[in-house]
Write a protein that holds these residues in place. Structure first.
Motif, PDB file in Angstrom:
ATOM      1  N   LYS A  26       0.948  -1.172   0.054  1.00 53.24           N
ATOM      2  CA  LYS A  26       0.011   0.173  -0.204  1.00 53.24           C
ATOM      3  C   LYS A  26       0.874   1.255  -0.027  1.00 53.24           C
ATOM      4  CE  LYS A  26      -4.063  -2.063   2.142  1.00 53.24           C
ATOM      5  NZ  LYS A  26      -4.759  -2.058   3.302  1.00 53.24           N
ATOM      6  N   CYS A  27       1.653   1.356   0.696  1.00 53.00           N
ATOM      7  CA  CYS A  27       2.840   2.234   1.021  1.00 53.00           C
ATOM      8  C   CYS A  27       3.438   2.731  -0.409  1.00 53.00           C
ATOM      9  CB  CYS A  27       3.642   2.322   2.047  1.00 53.00           C
ATOM     10  SG  CYS A  27       4.860   3.636   2.422  1.00 53.00           S
ATOM     11  N   CYS A  28       4.095   1.597  -1.015  1.00 51.21           N
ATOM     12  CA  CYS A  28       4.634   1.784  -2.269  1.00 51.21           C
ATOM     13  C   CYS A  28       3.610   2.311  -3.427  1.00 51.21           C
ATOM     14  CB  CYS A  28       5.323   0.256  -2.637  1.00 51.21           C
ATOM     15  SG  CYS A  28       6.978  -0.104  -1.790  1.00 51.21           S
ATOM     16  N   LEU A  29       2.671   1.760  -3.423  1.00 53.04           N
ATOM     17  CA  LEU A  29       1.549   2.042  -4.468  1.00 53.04           C
ATOM     18  C   LEU A  29       1.191   3.551  -4.257  1.00 53.04           C
ATOM     19  CD1 LEU A  29      -0.597  -1.092  -4.740  1.00 53.04           C
ATOM     20  CD2 LEU A  29       1.018  -0.163  -6.341  1.00 53.04           C
ATOM     21  N   THR A  38      11.345   7.667  -5.684  1.00 50.10           N
ATOM     22  CA  THR A  38      12.745   7.286  -4.948  1.00 50.10           C
ATOM     23  C   THR A  38      12.306   7.083  -3.460  1.00 50.10           C
ATOM     24  OG1 THR A  38      12.942   9.969  -4.600  1.00 50.10           O
ATOM     25  CG2 THR A  38      14.170   8.953  -6.202  1.00 50.10           C
ATOM     26  N   GLN A  39      11.337   7.592  -3.038  1.00 50.60           N
ATOM     27  CA  GLN A  39      10.964   7.024  -1.674  1.00 50.60           C
ATOM     28  C   GLN A  39      10.591   5.630  -1.649  1.00 50.60           C
ATOM     29  OE1 GLN A  39       8.087  10.008  -0.026  1.00 50.60           O
ATOM     30  NE2 GLN A  39       9.195  11.660  -0.465  1.00 50.60           N
ATOM     31  N   ILE A  40      10.396   5.030  -2.389  1.00 48.21           N
ATOM     32  CA  ILE A  40      10.063   3.534  -2.646  1.00 48.21           C
ATOM     33  C   ILE A  40      11.290   2.567  -2.269  1.00 48.21           C
ATOM     34  CG2 ILE A  40       9.097   1.717  -3.911  1.00 48.21           C
ATOM     35  CD1 ILE A  40       7.452   3.539  -5.457  1.00 48.21           C
ATOM     36  N   LEU A  41      12.286   3.196  -2.743  1.00 55.60           N
ATOM     37  CA  LEU A  41      13.549   2.534  -2.697  1.00 55.60           C
ATOM     38  C   LEU A  41      14.041   1.854  -1.183  1.00 55.60           C
ATOM     39  CD1 LEU A  41      15.768   4.408  -5.373  1.00 55.60           C
ATOM     40  CD2 LEU A  41      14.549   2.290  -5.443  1.00 55.60           C
ATOM     41  N   PRO A  42      13.929   2.947  -0.014  1.00 52.84           N
ATOM     42  CA  PRO A  42      14.229   2.489   1.035  1.00 52.84           C
ATOM     43  C   PRO A  42      13.456   1.504   1.709  1.00 52.84           C
ATOM     44  CG  PRO A  42      14.380   5.040   1.087  1.00 52.84           C
ATOM     45  CD  PRO A  42      13.781   4.199  -0.227  1.00 52.84           C
ATOM     46  N   ILE A  43      12.056   1.253   1.299  1.00 52.44           N
ATOM     47  CA  ILE A  43      11.292   0.320   1.604  1.00 52.44           C
ATOM     48  C   ILE A  43      11.524  -1.161   0.853  1.00 52.44           C
ATOM     49  CG2 ILE A  43       8.846  -0.603   1.482  1.00 52.44           C
ATOM     50  CD1 ILE A  43       8.131   2.643   1.454  1.00 52.44           C
TER      51      ILE A  43
END
Length: 78
Positions: A26-29, A38-43
């Motif tokens: 959900k967060c990545c989507l 770019t904020q998806i990369l740390p996840i």
């Protein structure tokens, strides 16, 4: 299965296939929908590290089991 031109569908399916949690998906989507790629990369890196830790733990268990098999074979078989 997502169509080749369905970026969000492909992303979602890939996250599912990678074993991400519902919360991570959900967060990545949400981030992708807001063009915050770019904020998806740390996840993803955090999830990767957890998967790698699981592999290492499994390898340690295999090593212990292999040693036990070796010891029993060496000491208790002719």
């Amino acid at each position: 299965m997502a169509r080749a031109d369905d970026t969000m569908g492909i992303l979602q399916q890939n996250l599912i296939d990678a074993g991400c949690s519902e919360q991570e998906i959900k967060c990545c989507l949400t981030l992708a929908a807001n063009d915050n790629w770019t904020q998806i990369l740390p996840i993803l890196q955090k999830h990767r590290n957890r998967l790698l830790e699981g592999i290492h733990n499994g390898q340690n268990r295999l090593d212990c089991l292999d040693f036990l098999i070796y010891q029993i074979s060496k000491e208790h078989t002719s």
